[in-house]
Structure formats: structure tokens, C-alpha cells
Write an enzyme that holds these catalytic residues in place. Structure first.
Site, mmCIF file in Angstrom:
data_model
loop_
_atom_site.group_PDB
_atom_site.id
_atom_site.type_symbol
_atom_site.label_atom_id
_atom_site.label_comp_id
_atom_site.label_asym_id
_atom_site.label_seq_id
_atom_site.Cartn_x
_atom_site.Cartn_y
_atom_site.Cartn_z
ATOM 1 N N GLN A 54 -9.757 -0.737 2.108
ATOM 2 C CA GLN A 54 -10.253 -0.982 2.998
ATOM 3 C C GLN A 54 -11.955 -0.662 3.449
ATOM 4 O O GLN A 54 -12.598 -0.634 4.199
ATOM 5 C CB GLN A 54 -9.851 -0.740 4.556
ATOM 6 C CG GLN A 54 -7.944 -1.325 4.985
ATOM 7 C CD GLN A 54 -7.780 -0.211 6.136
ATOM 8 O OE1 GLN A 54 -6.630 0.241 6.138
ATOM 9 N NE2 GLN A 54 -8.096 -1.315 7.180
ATOM 10 N N CYS A 102 -5.308 -3.857 13.426
ATOM 11 C CA CYS A 102 -5.764 -3.365 11.930
ATOM 12 C C CYS A 102 -7.435 -2.672 12.459
ATOM 13 O O CYS A 102 -8.298 -3.814 13.195
ATOM 14 C CB CYS A 102 -5.803 -4.383 10.916
ATOM 15 S SG CYS A 102 -6.094 -3.611 9.480
ATOM 16 N N LEU A 103 -8.148 -1.772 11.442
ATOM 17 C CA LEU A 103 -9.249 -1.618 11.673
ATOM 18 C C LEU A 103 -10.432 -2.145 10.951
ATOM 19 O O LEU A 103 -11.270 -3.194 10.969
ATOM 20 C CB LEU A 103 -9.867 -0.203 10.997
ATOM 21 C CG LEU A 103 -9.317 0.563 12.049
ATOM 22 C CD1 LEU A 103 -9.585 1.619 11.125
ATOM 23 C CD2 LEU A 103 -10.089 0.994 13.179
ATOM 24 N N HIS A 144 2.681 -1.065 7.038
ATOM 25 C CA HIS A 144 1.110 -1.920 7.618
ATOM 26 C C HIS A 144 0.346 -1.353 6.986
ATOM 27 O O HIS A 144 -0.508 -1.930 5.634
ATOM 28 C CB HIS A 144 0.656 -1.397 8.868
ATOM 29 C CG HIS A 144 -0.923 -1.901 8.879
ATOM 30 N ND1 HIS A 144 -0.822 -2.912 10.276
ATOM 31 C CD2 HIS A 144 -1.804 -1.373 8.411
ATOM 32 C CE1 HIS A 144 -2.264 -2.827 10.197
ATOM 33 N NE2 HIS A 144 -2.776 -2.447 9.530
ATOM 34 N N GLU A 145 0.396 0.242 6.477
ATOM 35 C CA GLU A 145 -0.490 1.090 5.619
ATOM 36 C C GLU A 145 -0.457 0.989 3.613
ATOM 37 O O GLU A 145 -1.568 0.264 3.090
ATOM 38 C CB GLU A 145 -1.007 2.201 5.409
ATOM 39 C CG GLU A 145 -1.153 2.605 6.891
ATOM 40 C CD GLU A 145 -2.511 1.991 7.242
ATOM 41 O OE1 GLU A 145 -3.777 1.592 6.576
ATOM 42 O OE2 GLU A 145 -2.885 1.737 7.973
ATOM 43 N N HIS A 148 -1.589 -2.603 2.756
ATOM 44 C CA HIS A 148 -2.719 -3.432 2.236
ATOM 45 C C HIS A 148 -3.190 -3.003 0.986
ATOM 46 O O HIS A 148 -4.031 -3.419 0.099
ATOM 47 C CB HIS A 148 -4.031 -2.126 3.338
ATOM 48 C CG HIS A 148 -4.656 -2.367 4.540
ATOM 49 N ND1 HIS A 148 -5.240 -3.579 4.673
ATOM 50 C CD2 HIS A 148 -4.190 -2.108 5.814
ATOM 51 C CE1 HIS A 148 -5.582 -3.326 6.040
ATOM 52 N NE2 HIS A 148 -4.287 -2.539 6.718
#
Ligand code: NI
Length: 191
Positions: A54, A102-103, A144-145, A148
Site C-alpha cells: 500500500q 481501506c486506506l 484484510h491485511e 493486500h
């Protein structure tokens, strides 16, 4: 330390499968500095987690921390955790519908099925083996992480696109019902 730029959805870096780090790479001063910057960036943006790709670095490192997070007030606190080369394995078939943001996906949230219980294996930032179980909302955060790092964003897992909502409309129309579900999970698992 430095704040890093966060990639937003559409940027190909978010679709790369991040590569593993060797212990030598992990131990380098440069990687350790990067991990400090990743944590600082996550905290500055009020994220519950942040993965290296990210911030334009496709390696298998992510940070997770929840400390009275104003973006996710119903999430129980999680102490700062750095995962290097993590894997997440479901412990059974039970899932729950998490309402994620999410960022890297500005101003959008949606419902995502996540495993209620999972096993996490990784190294910490010193290269020591981690092996623990996660449950409830916290389990969703870990999934979630690690997604990514596999080039996935939560949008890929939204089954009912009618659940997609801006943050303002989440507060207005969906928050109350979700907080009830979240509270039931927290009551069951403490996390
Ligand atoms: Ni995210």
C-alpha cells in the site's frame, strides 16, 4: 522517520503479489527503517493496519494496530503487531460479515465475509517465529491485511455490491445494525 505515500485502488502496485523477505533483508537497517515508517504512516492515517504494497513496496510486511480507533470505534484494541511473510489459515468454515474500509479505497465501505477464527503464522520484525490464533473482528483485520500482500483489496471479496457505501452513508444507514453484530462478536470472543 517519514510519512509514506499511500497507493489508491487502480494503482497496479496494489495488485502485485508481494514477495517474501529473507532474514538478512529483514535485519537490514534499511528494512527496519521502512517498518518504522510503515507504522508511522498507519498511525498518521488512522488505519487499523497497513501493508507494505500500500506504500509502493511489494514485500510481505504489514502492520496492525488498533488503539481506540476513531475510524472503527467498535473495534477492540489490538497491540502493535508487525507481520513478516505472514500466512493466515482458517480454523473452520464459520464466517461473519465484516463491514470494511481501506486506506487505499477512499470513502467506500462494504460487507465482506471473513473467517471467524484463523491461525496466523509469520515472523516478527526481529525474525522470530509467531504462531497464534485470531478471532472475531480482529480475525477480519488480519485477513484484510494479508489479502493486500496477495494483491487483493476488500472490494474483490464484496459479495453483495449493494452493501457498498460512502463513510457518511455508512454512519447514516448501516452503522447501527453493524455495531450490533460487532458487539455480539466482541461479547463472544473478546476480539
Ligand atoms: Ni486495506
Amino acid at each position: 522517520m517519514a510519512l509514506l505515500k499511500i497507493a489508491t485502488v487502480g494503482n497496479p502496485v496494489l495488485r502485485e503479489v508481494a514477495r517474501e523477505l529473507t532474514r538478512e533483508e529483514l535485519a537490514s537497517a534499511e528494512t527496519q527503517r521502512f517498518i518504522d515508517d510503515l507504522v508511522e504512516t498507519m498511525r498518521d492515517a488512522q488505519g487499523a493496519g497497513l501493508a507494505a504494497n500500500q506504500v509502493y513496496r511489494p514485500v510481505r510486511v504489514c502492520a496492525i494496530e488498533v488503539k481506540d480507533n476513531p475510524r472503527y470505534p467498535y473495534k477492540p484494541n489490538v497491540p502493535l503487531t508487525i507481520l513478516v511473510n505472514p500466512t493466515v489459515t482458517p480454523l473452520d468454515d464459520e464466517t461473519f460479515l465484516n463491514f470494511e474500509g481501506c486506506l487505499s479505497v477512499p470513502n467506500l465501505r462494504g460487507e465482506v465475509p471473513r473467517y471467524t477464527r484463523a491461525r496466523v503464522r509469520a515472523w516478527d520484525r526481529e525474525g522470530r517465529e509467531l504462531d497464534f490464533e485470531v478471532k472475531g473482528l480482529t480475525s477480519g483485520t488480519y485477513q484484510h491485511e494479508v489479502d493486500h500482500l496477495d494483491g487483493k483489496v476488500f472490494l474483490d471479496r464484496v459479495q453483495d455490491t449493494r452493501s457498498l457505501t460512502t463513510w457518511a452513508d455508512f454512519d447514516r444507514h448501516h452503522k447501527a445494525a453493524f455495531v450490533e453484530r460487532a458487539k455480539a462478536l466482541v461479547a463472544r470472543f473478546g476480539s
